[in-house]
Write an enzyme that holds these catalytic residues in place. Structure first.
Site, short mmCIF file in Angstrom:
data_model
loop_
_atom_site.label_atom_id
_atom_site.label_comp_id
_atom_site.label_asym_id
_atom_site.label_seq_id
_atom_site.Cartn_x
_atom_site.Cartn_y
_atom_site.Cartn_z
N CYS A 229 -14.29 -5.01 0.63
CA CYS A 229 -13.23 -4.81 -0.21
C CYS A 229 -12.12 -5.76 -0.32
O CYS A 229 -11.39 -6.24 -1.10
CB CYS A 229 -12.65 -3.32 -0.14
SG CYS A 229 -11.33 -2.99 -0.96
N GLY B 292 0.22 -6.70 5.18
CA GLY B 292 0.53 -6.28 6.12
C GLY B 292 -0.64 -6.20 7.35
O GLY B 292 -0.43 -5.16 8.18
N SER C 262 2.78 -2.84 5.44
CA SER C 262 2.87 -3.70 4.15
C SER C 262 4.45 -3.90 3.80
O SER C 262 4.99 -4.93 3.30
CB SER C 262 2.07 -3.51 2.97
OG SER C 262 2.18 -2.03 2.43
N MET D 183 -2.55 -2.04 -5.51
CA MET D 183 -3.80 -1.97 -6.10
C MET D 183 -4.32 -0.64 -5.97
O MET D 183 -4.86 -0.15 -5.09
CB MET D 183 -4.45 -3.01 -5.64
CG MET D 183 -3.93 -4.65 -5.82
SD MET D 183 -4.81 -5.81 -4.92
CE MET D 183 -3.84 -5.77 -3.29
N CYS E 53 -11.42 4.91 2.94
CA CYS E 53 -10.48 5.33 1.83
C CYS E 53 -11.13 6.09 0.79
O CYS E 53 -10.51 6.96 0.08
CB CYS E 53 -9.60 4.02 1.06
SG CYS E 53 -10.50 2.99 -0.10
N SER F 177 0.90 -1.10 0.09
CA SER F 177 -0.16 0.00 0.02
C SER F 177 0.73 1.13 0.03
O SER F 177 0.28 2.35 -0.18
CB SER F 177 -1.01 0.06 1.16
OG SER F 177 -0.07 0.03 2.44
N GLY F 178 2.12 1.07 0.20
CA GLY F 178 3.14 2.34 0.36
C GLY F 178 3.18 2.71 1.74
O GLY F 178 3.52 3.74 2.26
N GLY F 179 2.56 1.86 2.74
CA GLY F 179 2.50 2.11 4.10
C GLY F 179 3.60 1.41 4.89
O GLY F 179 4.22 0.44 4.31
#
Length: 357
Positions: A102, A126, A16, A35, A198, A11-13
């Protein structure tokens, strides 16, 4: 373990990113996939579910780890399979949890679909959760860090798919995850996380419905005795248990007891009228063959699991709590646990026994 290929949702976090790092350190052959499940809400001052920054951060982490990075667009799937059903449920007077849908219909399904096509053996994320496989059964299990437990959002996963999933953060606390990220030199070690849905703009649910021009017809607010007390601005702007924004002058605080979409009216009453000791749920998903028993039920993400008895069929789940619960909300999910093991759950249809709900 060496030679196993794992596709990691990125996710870029920080969560993860550390998941990917830990798997690589254990000898797995790892690739990351980001994604993009929507265009976001930057134009309205909100966060996004896949911003250019998130993609860049995920790519930077993958470059740091020396692993491949894939990006896939899912905006159309997100719209049809999550956002449109979310709006439709609110218009029916229900309060859905889009994150549950989701996870099942988009995130895990897409990664699972990529497994055989791209030659991967398993997927990883994550999420703070664990999996316990014994004999012919696999169960979701609460993680070590109970304050970050995300099993509630994952209860809809198909049982047969759990053997293909890894949750590397299962034994870690959030503080430990950030420490690992810092020691590994990952560029997202201090990145903050959002708790919002989100696809919501900064103004939240109400701003989302206004921007979408969701039909909202004014109607009556009545008491539990049917007496007219005021006027609401549209069913979609309310949920069971809500107190603020009713615009009613009354000697005691009033709360939303139920939403009658067919008659376009809201029923309100005092807080104690929201207590209920039983519920009926449908859209059932279970990890055990047991049809009845004792468990602890969680009726929303932030709720502390409460002692209960349950019985179920393939289509319906009935739960009776030892003590009345507050604001059993149609559209939310009830998830059942035996100790730390998640045994199943379903979407709440109705509640009753011990209160108005």
């Amino acid at each position: 373990m060496n030679g196993k290929k794992v596709l990691v949702g990125m996710s870029g976090g920080v969560d993860s990113s550390v998941a990917a790092f830990l798997l690589r350190e254990k000898g797995y052959e790892v690739a990351g996939i980001t994604m993009c499940i929507g265009s976001g809400n930057r134009e309205r001052g909100g966060r996004t579910c896949c911003s250019p920054r998130d993609i860049k951060d995920a790519r930077r982490v993958c470059e740091k780890l020396g692993i491949a990075h894939l990006v896939t667009g899912l905006a159309e799937d997100m719209e049809k399979k999550v956002i449109e059903p979310f709006i439709a449920e609110y218009q029916r007077g229900r309060t859905p949890n889009p994150c549950i849908l989701c996870n099942r219909e988009l995130k895990f399904r897409i990664m699972m679909d990529r497994l055989s096509a791209a030659g991967f053996d398993r997927i990883a994320t994550g999420h703070y959760a664990s999996i316990d496989c014994r004999d012919n059964s696999c169960f979701l299990v609460r993680p070590r860090d109970k304050s970050k437990d995300q099993t509630y959002f994952l209860y809809k996963l198909q049982p047969e798919r759990l053997r293909k999933i890894i949750f590397p953060l299962k034994d870690l606390y959030k503080e430990e995850v950030r420490e690992i990220a810092a020691r590994a030199g990952l560029p997202v070690s201090r990145k903050t996380e959002s708790q919002d849905i989100c696809f919501f703009p900064r103004g939240g649910r109400d701003e989302f419905f206004r921007h979408r021009k969701v039909r909202a017809k004014r109607g009556e607010i009545v008491g539990a005795d049917g007496r007219l007390l005021g006027e609401h601005r549209g069913i979609v702007f309310y949920t069971v248990g809500q107190r603020r924004g009713l615009g009613i002058s009354h000697p005691r605080p009033l709360y939303v007891l139920s939403l009658d979409a067919a008659r376009n009216r809201i029923v309100v009453g005092e807080r104690e009228m929201l207590q209920a000791s039983s519920l009926v749920a449908r859209q059932v998903n279970f990890f055990t063959e047991e049809r009845e028993g004792r468990a602890r039920g969680k009726i929303r993400y932030g709720h502390h699991p409460a002692a209960c008895s349950y019985s179920r069929s393939e289509e319906e789940l009935r739960v009776i709590f030892d003590e009345p619960q507050y604001a059993l909300t149609p559209g939310q999910s009830v998830v059942l646990y035996q100790e730390d093991r998640l045994i199943g759950g379903g979407v709440i249809e109705s509640g009753g026994g011990g209160g108005y709900a």
